[in-house]
Motif scaffolding. Sequence first.
Motif, mmCIF file in Angstrom:
data_model
loop_
_atom_site.group_PDB
_atom_site.id
_atom_site.type_symbol
_atom_site.label_atom_id
_atom_site.label_comp_id
_atom_site.label_asym_id
_atom_site.label_seq_id
_atom_site.Cartn_x
_atom_site.Cartn_y
_atom_site.Cartn_z
ATOM 1 N N SER A 196 0.783 -1.104 -0.042
ATOM 2 C CA SER A 196 -0.112 0.133 -0.059
ATOM 3 C C SER A 196 0.923 1.218 0.077
ATOM 4 C CB SER A 196 -0.777 0.037 1.273
ATOM 5 O OG SER A 196 -1.666 -1.122 1.195
ATOM 6 N N ILE A 197 1.890 1.211 0.820
ATOM 7 C CA ILE A 197 2.891 2.468 0.818
ATOM 8 C C ILE A 197 3.507 2.501 -0.421
ATOM 9 C CG2 ILE A 197 4.873 3.572 2.073
ATOM 10 C CD1 ILE A 197 3.896 1.658 4.526
ATOM 11 N N LYS A 198 4.116 1.719 -1.062
ATOM 12 C CA LYS A 198 4.747 1.868 -2.427
ATOM 13 C C LYS A 198 3.890 2.307 -3.203
ATOM 14 C CE LYS A 198 8.789 -1.295 -1.708
ATOM 15 N NZ LYS A 198 9.204 -2.345 -2.300
ATOM 16 N N ARG A 199 2.470 1.809 -3.383
ATOM 17 C CA ARG A 199 1.439 2.218 -4.228
ATOM 18 C C ARG A 199 1.093 3.616 -4.354
ATOM 19 N NH1 ARG A 199 -4.127 -1.050 -4.408
ATOM 20 N NH2 ARG A 199 -4.393 0.233 -2.390
ATOM 21 N N PHE A 200 1.162 4.218 -2.871
ATOM 22 C CA PHE A 200 0.564 5.435 -2.733
ATOM 23 C C PHE A 200 1.781 6.392 -3.172
ATOM 24 C CE2 PHE A 200 0.987 9.428 0.032
ATOM 25 C CZ PHE A 200 -0.180 9.758 -0.234
ATOM 26 N N LEU B 103 0.286 9.170 -5.934
ATOM 27 C CA LEU B 103 0.800 10.710 -6.051
ATOM 28 C C LEU B 103 1.380 11.211 -7.193
ATOM 29 C CD1 LEU B 103 3.027 11.135 -2.612
ATOM 30 C CD2 LEU B 103 0.846 12.270 -3.219
ATOM 31 N N PRO B 104 2.086 10.430 -8.025
ATOM 32 C CA PRO B 104 2.537 10.970 -9.327
ATOM 33 C C PRO B 104 1.425 11.321 -10.166
ATOM 34 C CG PRO B 104 4.087 9.161 -8.759
ATOM 35 C CD PRO B 104 2.938 9.028 -7.891
ATOM 36 N N LEU B 105 0.316 10.301 -10.228
ATOM 37 C CA LEU B 105 -0.663 10.298 -10.985
ATOM 38 C C LEU B 105 -1.821 11.592 -10.644
ATOM 39 C CD1 LEU B 105 -1.226 6.873 -12.233
ATOM 40 C CD2 LEU B 105 -0.310 8.205 -13.422
ATOM 41 N N ILE B 106 -1.684 11.741 -9.328
ATOM 42 C CA ILE B 106 -2.724 12.957 -9.099
ATOM 43 C C ILE B 106 -1.915 14.444 -8.682
ATOM 44 C CG2 ILE B 106 -4.370 11.291 -7.829
ATOM 45 C CD1 ILE B 106 -3.260 12.603 -5.226
ATOM 46 N N ARG B 107 -0.803 14.366 -9.466
ATOM 47 C CA ARG B 107 0.274 15.476 -9.305
ATOM 48 C C ARG B 107 -0.743 16.969 -9.917
ATOM 49 N NH1 ARG B 107 6.302 15.210 -11.248
ATOM 50 N NH2 ARG B 107 6.300 13.745 -9.416
ATOM 51 N N PRO B 108 -1.415 16.869 -11.019
ATOM 52 C CA PRO B 108 -2.116 18.007 -11.402
ATOM 53 C C PRO B 108 -3.064 18.721 -10.382
ATOM 54 C CG PRO B 108 -1.980 16.330 -13.285
ATOM 55 C CD PRO B 108 -1.370 15.821 -12.034
ATOM 56 N N ILE B 109 -3.671 17.799 -9.614
ATOM 57 C CA ILE B 109 -4.873 18.206 -8.799
ATOM 58 C C ILE B 109 -4.070 18.540 -7.777
ATOM 59 C CG2 ILE B 109 -6.657 17.355 -7.425
ATOM 60 C CD1 ILE B 109 -7.473 17.630 -10.235
ATOM 61 N N LEU B 110 -2.981 17.905 -7.083
ATOM 62 C CA LEU B 110 -2.411 18.504 -5.803
ATOM 63 C C LEU B 110 -1.797 19.958 -6.212
ATOM 64 C CD1 LEU B 110 -0.097 15.465 -4.841
ATOM 65 C CD2 LEU B 110 -1.808 16.595 -3.397
ATOM 66 N N ALA B 111 -1.160 20.098 -7.476
ATOM 67 C CA ALA B 111 -0.722 21.421 -7.863
ATOM 68 C C ALA B 111 -1.740 22.562 -7.720
ATOM 69 C CB ALA B 111 -0.082 21.491 -9.249
ATOM 70 N N TYR B 112 -2.899 22.247 -8.358
ATOM 71 C CA TYR B 112 -4.117 23.073 -8.236
ATOM 72 C C TYR B 112 -4.472 23.328 -6.661
ATOM 73 C CZ TYR B 112 -8.910 24.447 -8.526
ATOM 74 O OH TYR B 112 -10.306 25.269 -8.236
ATOM 75 N N THR B 113 -4.403 22.299 -6.048
ATOM 76 C CA THR B 113 -4.818 22.452 -4.523
ATOM 77 C C THR B 113 -3.987 23.217 -3.725
ATOM 78 O OG1 THR B 113 -5.847 20.205 -4.504
ATOM 79 C CG2 THR B 113 -5.266 21.267 -2.406
ATOM 80 N N LEU B 114 -2.658 23.154 -4.220
ATOM 81 C CA LEU B 114 -1.622 23.976 -3.578
ATOM 82 C C LEU B 114 -1.599 25.420 -3.905
ATOM 83 C CD1 LEU B 114 0.854 23.959 -1.541
ATOM 84 C CD2 LEU B 114 2.162 23.137 -3.296
ATOM 85 N N ILE B 115 -1.734 25.705 -5.262
ATOM 86 C CA ILE B 115 -1.971 27.139 -5.748
ATOM 87 C C ILE B 115 -3.160 27.942 -5.131
ATOM 88 C CG2 ILE B 115 -2.388 28.330 -7.769
ATOM 89 C CD1 ILE B 115 -0.350 26.427 -9.186
ATOM 90 N N THR B 116 -4.244 27.247 -5.062
ATOM 91 C CA THR B 116 -5.520 27.820 -4.635
ATOM 92 C C THR B 116 -5.274 27.934 -3.194
ATOM 93 O OG1 THR B 116 -6.525 25.644 -4.473
ATOM 94 C CG2 THR B 116 -7.036 27.082 -6.259
ATOM 95 N N SER B 117 -4.646 27.070 -2.428
ATOM 96 C CA SER B 117 -4.593 27.421 -1.105
ATOM 97 C C SER B 117 -3.486 28.538 -0.556
ATOM 98 C CB SER B 117 -4.053 26.048 -0.489
ATOM 99 O OG SER B 117 -3.836 25.947 0.899
ATOM 100 N N ILE B 118 -2.499 28.587 -1.442
ATOM 101 C CA ILE B 118 -1.376 29.758 -1.270
ATOM 102 C C ILE B 118 -2.188 31.098 -1.582
ATOM 103 C CG2 ILE B 118 0.419 31.001 -2.434
ATOM 104 C CD1 ILE B 118 1.776 28.179 -2.874
ATOM 105 N N ILE B 119 -2.981 31.246 -2.604
ATOM 106 C CA ILE B 119 -3.908 32.289 -2.799
ATOM 107 C C ILE B 119 -4.529 32.642 -1.682
ATOM 108 C CG2 ILE B 119 -5.508 33.330 -4.270
ATOM 109 C CD1 ILE B 119 -4.210 31.864 -6.845
ATOM 110 N N GLY B 120 -5.493 31.525 -1.068
ATOM 111 C CA GLY B 120 -6.284 31.701 -0.048
ATOM 112 C C GLY B 120 -5.650 32.151 1.273
ATOM 113 N N GLY B 121 -4.476 31.612 1.296
ATOM 114 C CA GLY B 121 -3.668 31.877 2.640
ATOM 115 C C GLY B 121 -3.065 33.257 2.345
#
Length: 317
Positions: free
Chosen positions: A205-209, A214-232
Motif C-alpha cells: 500500500s505504501i509503495k502504491r501510494f 501521488l505521481p498520477l494526481i500531481r495536477p490536482i495537487l498542484a491546483y490544490t496547493l496554488i489555490t491554498s496559497i492564494i487563499g492563505g
Amino acid sequence: MKKKKSISYAKWGYIFILPFFITFLIFSLIPLVDTVRYSFYEYYRSGIKEIGPNFIGIANYLSLLKSDMLKYSANTLILWVIGFVPQIVIALVLACWFTDARLKIHGQQFFKVVIYLPNLIMASAFALLFFTMFSTNGPINSILMSLGWVKNPIDFLGSVIGTRSLVGFMNFLMWFGNTTIMLMAAVMGISMDIFEASELDGCNSIKRFFYITLPLIRPILAYTLITSIIGGLQMFDVPQILTNGQGNPDRTSMTLIMFLNSHLKSKNYGMAGALSVYLFIVSGILCMIVYKMTNDTDPDGSKKAAKKKAKEERRRR
C-alpha cells in the motif's frame, strides 16, 4: 434552383459571453488598473481634509518595506502552514481510504457530506463560534475545570500559540473537506488496471501510494496547493473576528489582508494600493514556483534518457 442561405450562429456565442466581459471590465479590470495607478500616488484623508492624489513614484512601496509588512507576511505564512499541512495530509489519507475498493467502506455518501459540511459554514460564523467556545468564560474552560484538569481558566486567545493554533485549526476544518473531495475525484480517475497490476507485482500500500497514486494526481495537487496559497495570502475573516481586528497578542496573528484593511479604514488608498500590488506579485511568484515544482514534463523519463544517451555519444566522439 435557389441557393439556401447559410445561417451563422457565431454571433450568438459572442452575444452570450458579452455580459461576462462587461461585468469583468467594470468590476475587475478597471478597479485593478486604478489600484495600480493609486499605488504611485499620495492619497489619504487627514480628518475631514483629503490629501492628494499627488504623484510620489515608488515612495509608498519603500514605506511599506520599512513598516511591519514583513512581520505580517511571516504571520500569514505561519498561520497558513499550521492550517494547510494537516489539511493536505488528512485529505490524502481519507481520499485513499474512501477510494480503496479492498476496504469496502459502507456509507461513503454520508461521510462525504459530513466531511464537506464545515465548508458550507461561513467563516465569520465559524470564527464567532470558536471565539465563544474558547474564551476565558467559555464552555471549553468550564468543561476542563469541571473535570479537574485545570484549576484556573486557560486564556487561549491571550497566548501566541493558542491564537495561532485556533486560526490554523479553523482553516483546516473549513477546507479539508473540499480538498478531500477533489483528491478523491483525482484518485478515482486513475485506471483500476494500474492498481491491479501493481498488486500482481507485489506492490504494498505504501509503495502504491508514493509511486502510483501521488505521481498520477500531481495536477490536482498542484491546483490544490496554488489555490491554498492564494487563499492563505487572502486570510482575513477568521483572525479578524477572533482577535477583534487587533491581531492580538502583540499583533502576532495580524495578516497581510488585515494590514491592508487598516489602510483602507484610514482612507490611505495609496498605501493600500501599493500593498495590493505587493500581494499580487508575491502570489504570482509563489504560484509559478509551485507550478514548476509540481509540473512533470517528463513523466516516462524518455527526455532524461535521451539526454543521457546524447551525453554518452558526445563523450565517445
